[in-house]
Design a protein around this motif. Structure first.
Motif, PDB file in Angstrom:
ATOM      1  N   HIS A 175       1.268  -1.467   0.115  1.00  8.07           N
ATOM      2  CA  HIS A 175      -0.022   0.313   0.258  1.00  8.07           C
ATOM      3  C   HIS A 175       0.982   1.378   0.118  1.00  8.07           C
ATOM      4  CE1 HIS A 175      -3.168  -2.376   1.794  1.00  8.07           C
ATOM      5  NE2 HIS A 175      -3.502  -2.490   0.473  1.00  8.07           N
ATOM      6  N   LEU A 176       1.509   0.859   0.247  1.00  9.74           N
ATOM      7  CA  LEU A 176       2.937   2.741   0.914  1.00  9.74           C
ATOM      8  C   LEU A 176       3.561   2.353  -0.757  1.00  9.74           C
ATOM      9  CD1 LEU A 176       4.153   4.529   1.962  1.00  9.74           C
ATOM     10  CD2 LEU A 176       6.081   2.627   2.776  1.00  9.74           C
ATOM     11  N   LEU A 177       3.902   0.560  -1.264  1.00  9.94           N
ATOM     12  CA  LEU A 177       3.710   1.410  -2.912  1.00  9.94           C
ATOM     13  C   LEU A 177       2.570   1.666  -3.446  1.00  9.94           C
ATOM     14  CD1 LEU A 177       7.024   1.210  -4.751  1.00  9.94           C
ATOM     15  CD2 LEU A 177       5.412  -0.614  -4.691  1.00  9.94           C
ATOM     16  N   ARG A 178       2.328   1.608  -3.663  1.00 13.87           N
ATOM     17  CA  ARG A 178       0.698   2.531  -4.139  1.00 13.87           C
ATOM     18  C   ARG A 178       0.604   3.700  -4.310  1.00 13.87           C
ATOM     19  NH1 ARG A 178      -5.118  -0.167  -2.558  1.00 13.87           N
ATOM     20  NH2 ARG A 178      -4.242   1.146  -1.142  1.00 13.87           N
ATOM     21  N   ALA A 179       0.681   4.532  -2.758  1.00 15.94           N
ATOM     22  CA  ALA A 179       0.886   5.817  -2.860  1.00 15.94           C
ATOM     23  C   ALA A 179       1.710   6.268  -3.088  1.00 15.94           C
ATOM     24  CB  ALA A 179       0.893   5.619  -1.122  1.00 15.94           C
ATOM     25  N   VAL A 180       3.138   5.919  -2.900  1.00 14.99           N
ATOM     26  CA  VAL A 180       3.782   6.545  -3.825  1.00 14.99           C
ATOM     27  C   VAL A 180       4.051   6.784  -5.248  1.00 14.99           C
ATOM     28  CG1 VAL A 180       6.911   6.062  -4.453  1.00 14.99           C
ATOM     29  CG2 VAL A 180       6.096   6.304  -2.162  1.00 14.99           C
ATOM     30  N   THR A 181       3.231   5.479  -6.151  1.00 17.31           N
ATOM     31  CA  THR A 181       3.204   5.329  -7.474  1.00 17.31           C
ATOM     32  C   THR A 181       1.652   7.074  -7.650  1.00 17.31           C
ATOM     33  OG1 THR A 181       2.161   3.954  -7.064  1.00 17.31           O
ATOM     34  CG2 THR A 181       4.406   3.088  -7.917  1.00 17.31           C
ATOM     35  N   VAL A 182       1.014   6.149  -6.938  1.00 21.05           N
ATOM     36  CA  VAL A 182      -0.067   7.507  -7.293  1.00 21.05           C
ATOM     37  C   VAL A 182       0.217   8.760  -7.108  1.00 21.05           C
ATOM     38  CG1 VAL A 182      -2.317   8.191  -6.168  1.00 21.05           C
ATOM     39  CG2 VAL A 182      -2.113   5.586  -6.678  1.00 21.05           C
ATOM     40  N   GLU A 183       1.235   9.128  -6.113  1.00 25.79           N
ATOM     41  CA  GLU A 183       1.583  10.190  -6.049  1.00 25.79           C
ATOM     42  C   GLU A 183       2.070  11.420  -6.481  1.00 25.79           C
ATOM     43  OE1 GLU A 183       2.042  13.931  -4.040  1.00 25.79           O
ATOM     44  OE2 GLU A 183       0.310  12.470  -3.636  1.00 25.79           O
ATOM     45  N   PHE A 184       3.342  10.242  -7.162  1.00 29.00           N
ATOM     46  CA  PHE A 184       3.839  10.639  -8.184  1.00 29.00           C
ATOM     47  C   PHE A 184       3.133  10.643 -10.332  1.00 29.00           C
ATOM     48  CE2 PHE A 184       7.370   9.395 -12.733  1.00 29.00           C
ATOM     49  CZ  PHE A 184       7.860  10.257 -12.030  1.00 29.00           C
ATOM     50  N   GLY A 185       2.418   9.241  -9.945  1.00 29.47           N
ATOM     51  CA  GLY A 185       1.808   9.873 -11.324  1.00 29.47           C
ATOM     52  C   GLY A 185       0.439  11.380 -10.918  1.00 29.47           C
ATOM     53  N   MET A 186       0.380  12.323 -10.141  1.00 25.20           N
ATOM     54  CA  MET A 186      -0.771  12.729  -9.510  1.00 25.20           C
ATOM     55  C   MET A 186       0.869  14.169 -10.100  1.00 25.20           C
ATOM     56  SD  MET A 186      -2.456  12.347  -5.840  1.00 25.20           S
ATOM     57  CE  MET A 186      -2.910  13.814  -6.100  1.00 25.20           C
ATOM     58  N   ARG A 187       1.748  14.117  -9.796  1.00 26.38           N
ATOM     59  CA  ARG A 187       3.089  14.661 -10.054  1.00 26.38           C
ATOM     60  C   ARG A 187       3.248  14.773 -11.622  1.00 26.38           C
ATOM     61  NH1 ARG A 187       5.746  17.819  -5.833  1.00 26.38           N
ATOM     62  NH2 ARG A 187       4.291  16.412  -4.018  1.00 26.38           N
ATOM     63  N   GLN A 188       3.100  14.042 -12.118  1.00 28.16           N
ATOM     64  CA  GLN A 188       3.501  13.484 -13.404  1.00 28.16           C
ATOM     65  C   GLN A 188       2.082  14.675 -14.635  1.00 28.16           C
ATOM     66  OE1 GLN A 188       4.287   9.107 -14.412  1.00 28.16           O
ATOM     67  NE2 GLN A 188       5.876  10.034 -15.753  1.00 28.16           N
ATOM     68  N   ALA A 189       1.549  14.155 -13.716  1.00 22.16           N
ATOM     69  CA  ALA A 189      -0.474  14.846 -13.938  1.00 22.16           C
ATOM     70  C   ALA A 189       0.079  16.393 -14.718  1.00 22.16           C
ATOM     71  CB  ALA A 189      -0.905  14.535 -14.268  1.00 22.16           C
ATOM     72  N   GLU A 190       0.652  16.905 -13.303  1.00 22.74           N
ATOM     73  CA  GLU A 190       0.867  18.049 -12.793  1.00 22.74           C
ATOM     74  C   GLU A 190       1.823  18.405 -13.594  1.00 22.74           C
ATOM     75  OE1 GLU A 190       2.307  21.375  -9.502  1.00 22.74           O
ATOM     76  OE2 GLU A 190       1.351  19.210  -8.837  1.00 22.74           O
ATOM     77  N   PHE A 191       2.638  18.118 -14.213  1.00 22.42           N
ATOM     78  CA  PHE A 191       4.229  18.702 -15.173  1.00 22.42           C
ATOM     79  C   PHE A 191       3.094  18.846 -16.467  1.00 22.42           C
ATOM     80  CE2 PHE A 191       7.476  16.811 -18.115  1.00 22.42           C
ATOM     81  CZ  PHE A 191       8.447  18.409 -17.944  1.00 22.42           C
ATOM     82  N   ALA A 192       2.525  17.677 -16.939  1.00 21.42           N
ATOM     83  CA  ALA A 192       1.927  17.575 -18.034  1.00 21.42           C
ATOM     84  C   ALA A 192       0.736  18.659 -18.259  1.00 21.42           C
ATOM     85  CB  ALA A 192       1.079  16.401 -18.767  1.00 21.42           C
ATOM     86  N   ARG A 241       0.845  21.495 -16.635  1.00 22.72           N
ATOM     87  CA  ARG A 241       2.026  22.655 -16.592  1.00 22.72           C
ATOM     88  C   ARG A 241       1.860  23.055 -18.303  1.00 22.72           C
ATOM     89  NH1 ARG A 241       5.381  23.501 -11.325  1.00 22.72           N
ATOM     90  NH2 ARG A 241       2.799  23.771 -10.020  1.00 22.72           N
ATOM     91  N   ASN A 242       2.549  22.159 -18.408  1.00 20.01           N
ATOM     92  CA  ASN A 242       3.531  22.168 -19.966  1.00 20.01           C
ATOM     93  C   ASN A 242       2.957  21.911 -21.367  1.00 20.01           C
ATOM     94  OD1 ASN A 242       6.278  22.666 -19.097  1.00 20.01           O
ATOM     95  ND2 ASN A 242       5.871  21.184 -17.721  1.00 20.01           N
ATOM     96  N   GLY A 243       1.360  21.782 -21.284  1.00 22.87           N
ATOM     97  CA  GLY A 243       0.858  21.743 -22.266  1.00 22.87           C
ATOM     98  C   GLY A 243       0.875  19.971 -22.865  1.00 22.87           C
ATOM     99  N   MET A 244       1.437  19.111 -22.418  1.00 26.39           N
ATOM    100  CA  MET A 244       1.331  18.551 -22.996  1.00 26.39           C
ATOM    101  C   MET A 244      -0.386  17.351 -21.647  1.00 26.39           C
ATOM    102  SD  MET A 244       5.436  16.835 -22.076  1.00 26.39           S
ATOM    103  CE  MET A 244       5.985  17.919 -21.160  1.00 26.39           C
ATOM    104  N   HIS A 245      -0.424  16.107 -22.822  1.00 21.96           N
ATOM    105  CA  HIS A 245      -1.065  14.757 -22.810  1.00 21.96           C
ATOM    106  C   HIS A 245      -0.421  14.045 -21.297  1.00 21.96           C
ATOM    107  CE1 HIS A 245      -3.885  10.916 -22.484  1.00 21.96           C
ATOM    108  NE2 HIS A 245      -4.611  12.248 -22.626  1.00 21.96           N
ATOM    109  N   PRO A 246      -0.784  13.348 -20.244  1.00 22.90           N
ATOM    110  CA  PRO A 246       0.398  12.852 -19.816  1.00 22.90           C
ATOM    111  C   PRO A 246       0.963  11.137 -19.768  1.00 22.90           C
ATOM    112  CG  PRO A 246      -1.930  13.094 -18.130  1.00 22.90           C
ATOM    113  CD  PRO A 246      -2.293  13.654 -19.517  1.00 22.90           C
ATOM    114  N   THR A 247       0.065  10.787 -20.939  1.00 23.00           N
ATOM    115  CA  THR A 247       0.600  10.267 -21.767  1.00 23.00           C
ATOM    116  C   THR A 247       1.889  10.915 -22.561  1.00 23.00           C
ATOM    117  OG1 THR A 247      -1.388   9.193 -22.427  1.00 23.00           O
ATOM    118  CG2 THR A 247       0.582   8.340 -23.929  1.00 23.00           C
ATOM    119  N   ASP A 248       2.116  11.668 -23.304  1.00 24.20           N
ATOM    120  CA  ASP A 248       3.857  12.368 -24.013  1.00 24.20           C
ATOM    121  C   ASP A 248       4.506  12.245 -22.654  1.00 24.20           C
ATOM    122  OD1 ASP A 248       1.702  13.066 -25.630  1.00 24.20           O
ATOM    123  OD2 ASP A 248       1.218  15.199 -25.070  1.00 24.20           O
TER     124      ASP A 248
END
Length: 156
Positions: free
Chosen positions: A16-33, A35-42
């Motif tokens: 569950h801790l690993l899942r929490a880290v991956t979820v948080e990382f995914g949220m940061r990736q989505a935020e980066f996308a 902010r920079n006019g990208m799709h999360p897949t990009d």
């Protein structure tokens, strides 16, 4: 009312801790996308291309599509978007001029470093506090978990 829940087994707590880290990382990736006019897949595509470069693998559209689970049209759309944004360039393979390779542009690397750098630096500080044997255990666990996720089908 009494709480009759049983404590979670320690190994399940780690999952569950690993899942929490991956979820948080995914949220940061989505935020980066966003902010920079990208799709999360990009963003995932850029990560795949950077990983291929680190591994010395030729980064082709076929490799990218396979890693992202996209068909040819979807892969082309991702590459076109990243190229329009100036994050990726299509370059001819010096060894086989018929083959086109994908290269992450330096400005994209800088953009990623500006956003993710402080997070990566924070994790590196944490890892520096670990003994070599502890880092080896973390590496073994993450490598094994990655293998499970890349070799087993969900619900199988």
């Amino acid at each position: 009312m009494a709480d009759n829940r049983q404590p979670e087994p320690e190994n399940l707590q780690l999952v569950h801790l690993l899942r929490a880290v991956t979820v948080e990382f995914g949220m940061r990736q989505a935020e980066f996308a966003a902010r920079n006019g990208m799709h999360p897949t990009d963003v995932r595509a850029l990560i795949c291309l950077l990983d291929a470069a680190r591994a010395g693998e030729p980064a082709t559209a076929g490799l990218l599509g396979a890693r992202l689970g996209l068909n040819s049209a979807g892969t082309t759309a991702v590459i076109d978007r990243l190229e329009r944004l100036g994050h990726v360039a299509r370059v001819r393979d010096a060894l086989d001029r018929r083959r086109v390779l994908l290269r992450v542009e330096p400005q994209a690397i800088l953009l990623g470093r500006e956003f993710f750098g402080p997070l990566i630096d924070g994790v590196l500080v944490v890892l520096d506090s670990f003994e070599p044997a502890e880092r080896d255990a973390v590496r073994r666990f993450l490598t094994a978990a990655h293998t499970v996720f890349t070799t087993q089908e969900p619900g199988a």
